[in-house]
Design an enzyme around this catalytic site. Structure first.
Site, PDB file in Angstrom:
ATOM      1  N   GLU A 244       1.210  -1.163  -0.073  1.00  0.00           N
ATOM      2  CA  GLU A 244       0.167   0.637   0.070  1.00  0.00           C
ATOM      3  C   GLU A 244       0.490   1.001  -0.047  1.00  0.00           C
ATOM      4  O   GLU A 244       0.583   2.407   0.301  1.00  0.00           O
ATOM      5  CB  GLU A 244      -1.093  -0.140   1.331  1.00  0.00           C
ATOM      6  CG  GLU A 244      -2.358  -1.235   1.076  1.00  0.00           C
ATOM      7  CD  GLU A 244      -3.347  -1.536   2.193  1.00  0.00           C
ATOM      8  OE1 GLU A 244      -3.220  -0.562   3.201  1.00  0.00           O
ATOM      9  OE2 GLU A 244      -3.967  -2.259   1.570  1.00  0.00           O
TER      10      GLU A 244
ATOM     11  N   GLU B  99      -6.040  -9.821  -3.102  1.00  0.00           N
ATOM     12  CA  GLU B  99      -7.467 -10.182  -1.620  1.00  0.00           C
ATOM     13  C   GLU B  99      -8.605  -9.566  -1.746  1.00  0.00           C
ATOM     14  O   GLU B  99      -9.302  -8.687  -1.759  1.00  0.00           O
ATOM     15  CB  GLU B  99      -7.030  -8.881  -0.718  1.00  0.00           C
ATOM     16  CG  GLU B  99      -5.135  -8.880  -0.218  1.00  0.00           C
ATOM     17  CD  GLU B  99      -5.017  -7.587   0.005  1.00  0.00           C
ATOM     18  OE1 GLU B  99      -5.480  -6.729   1.452  1.00  0.00           O
ATOM     19  OE2 GLU B  99      -3.413  -7.005   0.567  1.00  0.00           O
TER      20      GLU B  99
END
Length: 902
Positions: free
Chosen positions: A705, A806
C-alpha cells in the site's frame, strides 16, 4: 465437597436430520423422535452404506466423571419398547467393561455396594465410572453396527450421573457416530438429559450452544458478581450511579469495571466448558461508559483463548462507540476452530480511568439466518439514464444548486460519452456539447444536484459516468466527486483528480440495499472558489447478464487453445469413428484464498480449502508486526505450520507482506528507532525473513500500500522502496516481487487511480527495482465490468502480470453477493493481463468484511459460494466427438501457463 447426582435420559422432543451433504451422498436419512412414553428413538431409512456405528455417551463439562448404564431397544411398528430386546451388550456392566470402550479417557466398573458416592441402582448391581476426561465428547462407546437394521426404529434410555467440579445445570448426551464408506463421518445426537443443582432432570433445557440458552452465568448480575471478575481492575455492583442519573436499562442492577489503568482492563467471565468448537456464537451486551471526562469511547468484546500448547490468541468479537449518556447494544459473533485449554470473554477498550458499565451479557449459539431470496426487480430498464435533462437541452431544468452557488449552461464540452459508459451502452447518440458551469462556490461540497429518490431501484447496480473540468486559479490537484446523499449517508459514486484544463472522465458505481426516504445526487470536490464544470452525467443500471455473455466469448479467445489429439497404430481406419470424451479434472490457473493459522485447527475449513484452491496467502502471519511484535522476539511458528499444510497439499503460497507502508500498521518499537537503527532493522528483517523462506514463497508483496502510506519513505528516504525490492531479489531471486494496493480498479479513490499506480511502478523501475508483478487487492463494492476492465487495460500496458491479491465483495443478499463475485471473477479470467486471483477469505467470521463470506461459520455453502464453484466447474474443458479420417480429434480447450519467473 463432591456431589454425585443421577438422572435419566428424557430429552427435548426434537426431530434432527443428518446434514444435507450426507443425505445426498448416501441417499438416506436418520431421525430422532419420541414415543408416547418419552423415550428417544432413532430410525434408519434408505440405503446408507455404513462402515461402523458407535453409540457413545458424552457431556459438555469434561472435568466431571459420569456414571451409568444404557439400553437401546428395537421397536417394531406398533410394538412396545418394553418387549423389545436390548441391542446394547453388557448394558448393566455385569461383565465389567466387556464390549465397552472408553473413548480417549479412563473407565472402570463399581458395584452398587462399594459405598461410592451414592449412585442409585439395585443392590448387587454395577455401574461404570468414566474419568480423566479432557474433552466434552469423551466417554464410553460401543460398536453396534452389526446389531441394527435399516427401516427399523430404536429407542434409547440410560441412567446417568455426574460428580466432581460441575457447573450446574449440565447436560449428558447420547450420540451416534456414523462412519460412511467413501464419505465423511457424521455424529447424531439421540438422547440428552440435564442435571441441575438439586439432582433433578431439566428436560426442557437445551445443550450448551443450542437454541436460546445463554452460556453466560449470572448474565444480569441478579446473583451479584458471582462468576464475574475484573481483568486487571476492580468490578463493582450498582443499582444507580451519578446521583441517580444512571440506572439499569433492564433489571435492578448493573456492574462496572472501575480503577482501570489500561485500555484492556474490563469485566470478564471464563466460559471454557460451555463453548464448543466449530459452533458460531452470538454475543450481545448492553454497555455504556462513565467518568474521566470521556464522553464517547470505543468498547470491544474480546475472546482470550489459551490453546493446549499454551499459545495465546485474542479474537475480536465486536466493537462500537459507547457514550456516557445512553446504554448501547454491543453485538458480534465468534467461532472456535480448536478445542482450547481455556476461554475467557471480556469487555475492554475505553482509555484508562474510564469505567465500563455492563447491564447484561448474552452469549448464545448463533441463530441460523434464512438465506436471502433472489431479488425480483421489475422493469430494471438497463442502460437508461435516470438523470433528468442530462444533455442540458432544457437549460438547468431538473437541476438545483447545492449550497449558495450559481448554475449556468455553457457550450464546449465533449460530444462523445466517456469510454467506460460507451463500453456499457454501446452505440449511443452524441452528447449535446453543453455543460453546467458552477460558480461562486464557497464550500467544497457545493455543486449541481438532482433528487433521484423515485428513480432508484433497490439491489440494482448503477454505473456512474460523466465529464468534469475545473476552472483556473487552483493550487495543486483538485478532486471532483459524484456523490449521493442517501438519507444522512454519503455514498461515493466515483471521483477523479484534475490538475489541468482538460476534460476528465469520472467513472464509478453504487448500489442501495435498504429502502431510503431521500436520495440526492450531487457533484462536489474542488476547493472553495474554484469553478466546476460538469457534462453528460449518466447514471444507469447495468445489465450484468449481457456482460457475462461478452466475457464468455472473451474467455474463449484468451484462455482456450485449439487442441488436436492424434491416434496412431493399426492405421487410421481402425480408429475412424471412435467416440472420444475429454474431461479436464483441474485448471492450473491460480485460484487462491487467504487463511489464518487458527483455521488449520478446523478440518472442515482445511478440507474446503484444499479441494477448491491451489494458492494460499496468509492473512497476518507473515507480516512484520506478527513475526517480530517486539524487537528480537520472533514468531515464525505460525507461518511455518501454514507452509507445511500448503506443501503437503501442493498449494503454492504468496508472501504477504514483507513491509507495510501505512503508519498505523508499524510496530511502536520500530517507530521509536532513530534513522540508522531503523535502517538496520529493515535490513535485518529482509535478511531474516527471505533467508528463512528462500524458495518457499512464489511471490512477495514487498511494501504494501505505497499509494496510501509513506512511513518508511518518510523516515528513510525516497530510495528505501527501490532498495527493498533490490535486496529482496538478491536474497531470493526465485520469488516474483509485487507492488500491492487497493481501490485501483473501482474509480472511487484518486490516490490509487491506475494512472497513479503506473507512475509509481515506472518510478520504481527507473530506480532499478525489479518489480515483477502488479497486485490489485480488489476489496470492491458494487463492481461494474467496464470500470474494472478499463483499469486492467491501463495497467496492462506495462506488460507485467496482474493478480487480484485480496478479492472480496460484500452484500447482505447472497444472490447479489454472488453476482458481484461473478463480475469480478469473469472480468479477471477474461483479461489477458491477469495471471491469478486470490480471495481475501471465504469462511464467515474469518474475513475482514461482513457479509462477504462464501461459507457460513459452521460450514454451509451459500449462494455466493455456489457461484464460485459453478465458475470453477465452467472453466474446465468438456469435449466429445469422434475420430476423423486422419485419425484425429480436435477441440477447443482451456489452457494456462505461468509466465517466466512466476
Amino acid at each position: 465437597m463432591r456431589r454425585f447426582l443421577t438422572c435419566c435420559f428424557n430429552s427435548l422432543a426434537t426431530k434432527t436430520n443428518l446434514k444435507q451433504e450426507y443425505q445426498q451422498e448416501s441417499s438416506a436419512s436418520m431421525e430422532t423422535q419420541k414415543d408416547n412414553k418419552g423415550n428417544d428413538h432413532f430410525e434408519l431409512n434408505g440405503y446408507i452404506l455404513l462402515g461402523r456405528i458407535s453409540l457413545f455417551i458424552e457431556m459438555p463439562f469434561w472435568r466431571c466423571p459420569f456414571t451409568g448404564k444404557s439400553t437401546v431397544s428395537q421397536n417394531m411398528i406398533g410394538s412396545s419398547s418394553s418387549n423389545a430386546p436390548n441391542i446394547i451388550l453388557n448394558h448393566d456392566f455385569s461383565r465389567g467393561l466387556y464390549s465397552w470402550h472408553p473413548n480417549c479417557c479412563d473407565g472402570f466398573v463399581l458395584s452398587a455396594d462399594s459405598g461410592h458416592s451414592g449412585f442409585s441402582t439395585k443392590p448387587g448391581g454395577n455401574y461404570a465410572v468414566v474419568s480423566n476426561r479432557k474433552e466434552c465428547w469423551q466417554g464410553l462407546e460401543q460398536d453396534i453396527t452389526s446389531r441394527i437394521s435399516p427401516c427399523s426404529t430404536y429407542s434409547i434410555s440410560a441412567s446417568v450421573g455426574v460428580s466432581g467440579l460441575v457447573h450446574y445445570p449440565t447436560d449428558v448426551l447420547a450420540t451416534l457416530k456414523l462412519e460412511y464408506q467413501n464419505s465423511a463421518t457424521s455424529y447424531l445426537r439421540i438422547g440428552k438429559t440435564s442435571v441441575s443443582k438439586e439432582g433433578e432432570c431439566n428436560n426442557a433445557r437445551p445443550c450448551a450452544g443450542d437454541g436460546d440458552e445463554n452460556i453466560i452465568l449470572n448474565p444480569k448480575f441478579e446473583d451479584g458478581l458471582n462468576n464475574w471478575s475484573g481483568r486487571g481492575c476492580k468490578i463493582v455492583l450498582h443499582d444507580s450511579m451519578a446521583d441517580g442519573k444512571i440506572v439499569p436499562l433492564s433489571g435492578k442492577v448493573f456492574a462496572s469495571a472501575t480503577e482501570r489503568t489500561q485500555s484492556w482492563n474490563g469485566i470478564q467471565q471464563e466460559i471454557t466448558e460451555r463453548v464448543q468448537r466449530k459452533l458460531a456464537y452470538e454475543v450481545t451486551a448492553v454497555v455504556r461508559i462513565f467518568g474521566n471526562k470521556v464522553t464517547s469511547a470505543d468498547i470491544r468484546a474480546t475472546l482470550w483463548v489459551q490453546t493446549p500448547n499454551l499459545r495465546e490468541q485474542y479474537i475480536g468479537i465486536a466493537n462500537l462507540q459507547a457514550t456516557d449518556t445512553d446504554w448501547v447494544q454491543l453485538q458480534g459473533k465468534f467461532l472456535l476452530n480448536s478445542s482450547p485449554k481455556k476461554v475467557v470473554i471480556y469487555i475492554e477498550g475505553p482509555p484508562a480511568g474510564t469505567d465500563i458499565l455492563v447491564n447484561s451479557f448474552t452469549v448464545k449459539h448463533a441463530e441460523k439466518i434464512p438465506p436471502s431470496p433472489p431479488p425480483v426487480i421489475e422493469n430494471p430498464a438497463f442502460g437508461v439514464n435516470i438523470i433528468q435533462n442530462s444533455n442540458l437541452t432544457d437549460g438547468t431544468n431538473g437541476w438545483f444548486p447545492l449550497g449558495n452557488c450559481s448554475l449556468n449552461v455553457a457550450t464546449g464540452s465533449p460530444h462523445i460519452l466517456p469510454p467506460t459508459a460507451r463500453d456499457s451502452l454501446g452505440p449511443h447518440e452524441p452528447l449535446s456539447g453543453c455543460y453546467i458551469l458552477v460558480t461562486k462556490r464557497t464550500q467544497t461540497w457545493m455543486g449541481p444536484a438532482q433528487m433521484i429518490t423515485d428513480k432508484i431501484k433497490l439491489l440494482l447496480t448503477y454505473q456512474v459516468s460523466a465529464w468534469a473540468k475545473i476552472g483556473s486559479g487552483t493550487n495543486g490537484p483538485q478532486n471532483v466527486n459524484v456523490a449521493l446523499g442517501v438519507d444522512n449517508q454519503w455514498v461515493n459514486g466515483g471521483q477523479v483528480e484534475i490538475n489541468d484544463d482538460r476534460w476528465h472522465e469520472i467513472s464509478g458505481s453504487f448500489r442501495i440495499e435498504k429502502q431510503p426516504s431521500k436520495v440526492m445526487v450531487y457533484v462536489q470536490g474542488p476547493a472553495a472558489g474554484v469553478d466546476l464544470m460538469l457534462a453528460g452525467l449518466q447514471i444507469f443500471p447495468v445489465d450484468r447478464k449481457s456482460r457475462f455473455k461478452h466475457l464468455r466469448r472473451q474467455t474463449d479467445k484468451i484462455r482456450k487453445r485449439d487442441v488436436t489429439l492424434k491416434f496412431s497404430g493399426g492405421g487410421s481406419s481402425s480408429v475412424l469413428g471412435t467416440f472420444i470424451k475429454v474431461k479436464q479434472m483441474q485448471n492450473s490457473f491460480p485460484f487462491g484464498s487467504c487463511m489464518s493459522r487458527t483455521n488449520l485447527d478446523n478440518e472442515d475449513f482445511v478440507n474446503f480449502f484444499v479441494k477448491n484452491f491451489n494458492w494460499a496467502v496468509f492473512g497476518n502471519e507473515l507480516k512484520w508486526y506478527w513475526t517480530e511484535p517486539q524487537q528480537g522476539n520472533f514468531n515464525y511458528s505460525d507461518a511455518d505450520e501454514m507452509l507445511d499444510m500448503c506443501k503437503k497439499n501442493n498449494i503454492e503460497a504468496r508472501g504477504h507482506c514483507i513491509f507495510w507502508e501505512v503508519d498505523g500498521t508499524v510496530q511502536q518499537w520500530i517507530k521509536a528507532l532513530n534513522k540508522d537503527d531503523m535502517m538496520a532493522a529493515v535490513q535485518n528483517h529482509l535478511t531474516g525473513l527471505l533467508t528463512r523462506y528462500k524458495g518457499k514463497f512464489r511471490h512477495y508483496d514487498v511494501n504494501n500500500e505505497m499509494l496510501h502510506g509513506s512511513f518508511y519513505q518518510d523516515h528513510l528516504g525516497k530510495d528505501i522502496r527501490a532498495n527493498m525490492f533490490k535486496t529482496a531479489n538478491q536474497l531470493d531471486p526465485s520469488a516474483m516481487l509485487f507492488v500491492n494496493d487497493y481501490h485501483v480498479e473501482d474509480g472511487c479513490d484518486t490516490r490509487s487511480s491506475p494512472e497513479k499506480y503506473i507512475e509509481q511502478i515506472l518510478d520504481l523501475q527507473e530506480q532499478g527495482a525489479p518489480v515483477g508483478g502488479i497486485g490489485i487487492q480488489g476489496h470492491i463494492d458494487s463492481p461494474v465490468g467496464p470500470v474494472v476492465s478499463s483499469a486492467l487495460d491501463k495497467l496492462g500496458i506495462l506488460g507485467l502480470p496482474i493478480w487480484f491479491t485480496e478479492l472480496d465483495v460484500s452484500s447482505v443478499n447472497e444472490y447479489v453477493r454472488g453476482d458481484d463475485l461473478e463480475v469480478m471473477l469473469r472480468e479477471a479470467y477474461a483479461h489477458p493481463a491477469v495471471d491469478g486471483i486470490m480471495l481475501w477469505g471465504f469462511w464467515e467470521l474469518f474475513m475482514s468484511r461482513d457479509n462477504a463470506h462464501l461459507v457460513d461459520a459452521e460450514g454451509e455453502l451459500n449462494e455466493a459460494g455456489k457461484r464460485y464453484l459453478a465458475l470453477k466447474k465452467e472453466w474446465l474443458t468438456r469435449a466429445h466427438g469422434h475420430v476423423d479420417e486422419q485419425g484425429q480429434f480436435a477441440f477447443r480447450g482451456l489452457s494456462w501457463k505461468l509466465r517466466s519467473g512466476n
